[in-house]
Design a protein around this motif. Structure first.
Motif, PDB file in Angstrom:
ATOM      1  N   ASP A  79       0.652  -0.768  -0.229  1.00  6.35           N
ATOM      2  CA  ASP A  79       0.125  -0.261   0.079  1.00  6.35           C
ATOM      3  C   ASP A  79       0.567   0.956  -0.336  1.00  6.35           C
ATOM      4  O   ASP A  79       0.578   2.396  -0.616  1.00  6.35           O
ATOM      5  CB  ASP A  79      -1.033  -0.155   1.292  1.00  6.35           C
ATOM      6  CG  ASP A  79      -2.064  -1.230   1.040  1.00  6.35           C
ATOM      7  OD1 ASP A  79      -2.488  -1.503   0.084  1.00  6.35           O
ATOM      8  OD2 ASP A  79      -2.607  -1.317   2.303  1.00  6.35           O
ATOM      9  N   GLY A  80       2.115   1.108   0.870  1.00  9.16           N
ATOM     10  CA  GLY A  80       2.454   2.370   0.996  1.00  9.16           C
ATOM     11  C   GLY A  80       3.550   2.600  -0.992  1.00  9.16           C
ATOM     12  O   GLY A  80       3.599   3.920  -0.986  1.00  9.16           O
ATOM     13  N   VAL A  81       3.946   1.405  -1.434  1.00 11.40           N
ATOM     14  CA  VAL A  81       4.240   1.986  -2.758  1.00 11.40           C
ATOM     15  C   VAL A  81       2.997   2.136  -3.768  1.00 11.40           C
ATOM     16  O   VAL A  81       3.632   3.682  -4.471  1.00 11.40           O
ATOM     17  CB  VAL A  81       4.952   0.090  -3.398  1.00 11.40           C
ATOM     18  CG1 VAL A  81       5.197   0.254  -4.843  1.00 11.40           C
ATOM     19  CG2 VAL A  81       5.777  -0.169  -2.747  1.00 11.40           C
ATOM     20  N   ILE A  82       1.762   1.721  -3.507  1.00  8.55           N
ATOM     21  CA  ILE A  82       0.722   2.452  -4.069  1.00  8.55           C
ATOM     22  C   ILE A  82       0.919   3.947  -3.929  1.00  8.55           C
ATOM     23  O   ILE A  82       0.847   4.133  -4.510  1.00  8.55           O
ATOM     24  CB  ILE A  82      -0.292   1.935  -3.970  1.00  8.55           C
ATOM     25  CG1 ILE A  82      -0.911  -0.024  -4.759  1.00  8.55           C
ATOM     26  CG2 ILE A  82      -1.770   1.940  -5.078  1.00  8.55           C
ATOM     27  CD1 ILE A  82      -1.480  -0.864  -4.644  1.00  8.55           C
ATOM     28  N   GLY A  83       0.610   4.268  -3.198  1.00 11.01           N
ATOM     29  CA  GLY A  83       0.795   5.728  -2.640  1.00 11.01           C
ATOM     30  C   GLY A  83       2.098   6.487  -2.906  1.00 11.01           C
ATOM     31  O   GLY A  83       1.264   7.676  -3.222  1.00 11.01           O
ATOM     32  N   ALA A  84       3.253   6.062  -2.915  1.00 17.76           N
ATOM     33  CA  ALA A  84       3.924   6.976  -3.375  1.00 17.76           C
ATOM     34  C   ALA A  84       3.819   7.000  -4.912  1.00 17.76           C
ATOM     35  O   ALA A  84       4.371   8.158  -5.586  1.00 17.76           O
ATOM     36  CB  ALA A  84       5.284   5.867  -3.221  1.00 17.76           C
ATOM     37  N   ILE A  85       3.964   6.375  -5.967  1.00 12.38           N
ATOM     38  CA  ILE A  85       3.536   5.971  -6.885  1.00 12.38           C
ATOM     39  C   ILE A  85       1.884   7.796  -7.486  1.00 12.38           C
ATOM     40  O   ILE A  85       2.183   7.897  -8.150  1.00 12.38           O
ATOM     41  CB  ILE A  85       3.053   4.672  -7.585  1.00 12.38           C
ATOM     42  CG1 ILE A  85       4.320   4.026  -7.442  1.00 12.38           C
ATOM     43  CG2 ILE A  85       2.850   4.897  -9.692  1.00 12.38           C
ATOM     44  CD1 ILE A  85       3.806   2.711  -8.244  1.00 12.38           C
ATOM     45  N   VAL A  86       0.852   7.206  -6.779  1.00 13.21           N
ATOM     46  CA  VAL A  86       0.091   7.820  -6.723  1.00 13.21           C
ATOM     47  C   VAL A  86      -0.131   9.019  -6.732  1.00 13.21           C
ATOM     48  O   VAL A  86      -0.106  10.135  -6.901  1.00 13.21           O
ATOM     49  CB  VAL A  86      -1.372   7.550  -5.908  1.00 13.21           C
ATOM     50  CG1 VAL A  86      -2.407   8.478  -6.190  1.00 13.21           C
ATOM     51  CG2 VAL A  86      -1.791   6.514  -6.603  1.00 13.21           C
ATOM     52  N   VAL A 101       0.995   2.534 -13.903  1.00 16.04           N
ATOM     53  CA  VAL A 101       2.063   1.784 -13.009  1.00 16.04           C
ATOM     54  C   VAL A 101       0.946   1.343 -11.507  1.00 16.04           C
ATOM     55  O   VAL A 101       1.004  -0.045 -11.451  1.00 16.04           O
ATOM     56  CB  VAL A 101       3.282   2.277 -12.597  1.00 16.04           C
ATOM     57  CG1 VAL A 101       4.187   1.685 -12.088  1.00 16.04           C
ATOM     58  CG2 VAL A 101       3.511   2.797 -14.048  1.00 16.04           C
ATOM     59  N   ALA A 102       0.758   2.231 -10.384  1.00 17.97           N
ATOM     60  CA  ALA A 102       0.295   2.202  -9.769  1.00 17.97           C
ATOM     61  C   ALA A 102      -1.367   1.797  -9.799  1.00 17.97           C
ATOM     62  O   ALA A 102      -1.388   0.250  -9.006  1.00 17.97           O
ATOM     63  CB  ALA A 102      -0.622   3.566  -9.331  1.00 17.97           C
TER      64      ALA A 102
END
Length: 161
Positions: free
Chosen positions: A85-92, A129-130
């Motif tokens: 979830d942290g990776v997804i949030g960072a990409i967004v 990518v997200a």
């Protein structure tokens, strides 16, 4: 995951993290010491750069933690979702930062709006990518559920035997 792969990935992550922190520090320094000359909106671009690099740093730390979980064999657990979830949030967040750069750059592209359209398309690709990572998160959720189910079945089988 092999040791060489983990070492290579961690080396890349360290280089990216050190580079991001270094550029971020330079941007903060330039924010307070280098005045704008009026040709470009430097202050907003510097602030956006600082925020964008913060998103990169969050993603790097989350990936580092996921790699550690893979090495320990604990990635198929509910604890991994926090990092995914942290990776997804960072990409967004990176996509939003990119859209901000596009908006800051747009007034200078009035004669050639194609550059702004291309930049917006890149922002949409970052959001794509997200979405891909979100699909991978769903696959991880299925794998965790199957792992829990397999553990329950193994426990039942152990009781029978």
């Amino acid at each position: 995951m092999g040791r060489l792969t983990v070492r290579a990935l961690r080396t890349v992550l360290v280089v990216v993290l050190v580079g991001a922190v270094g550029v971020q520090a330079l941007m903060v320094w330039a924010l307070f010491t280098d005045p704008e000359d009026g040709s470009l909106p430097l202050t907003p671009l510097r602030l956006v750069t600082i925020l964008g690099l913060g998103a990169v740093e969050v993603a790097v730390v989350c990936v580092w933690r996921l790699v550690a979980m893979v090495r320990r064999g604990t990635v198929f657990s509910h604890a991994a979702f926090r990092y995914v979830d942290g990776v997804i949030g960072a990409i967004v967040a990176a996509a939003l930062v990119w859209f901000a750069v596009t908006a800051i750059n747009a007034p200078g592209q009035r004669e050639d709006p194609g550059v702004t359209v291309i930049m917006a398309g890149i922002g949409v690709a970052i959001l794509g990518v997200a979405l891909i990572v979100l699909v991978l998160r769903m696959l991880l959720a299925q794998a965790v559920a199957r792992d829990v189910q397999a553990a329950q079945m193994q426990a039942e089988l152990d009781e029978v035997i």
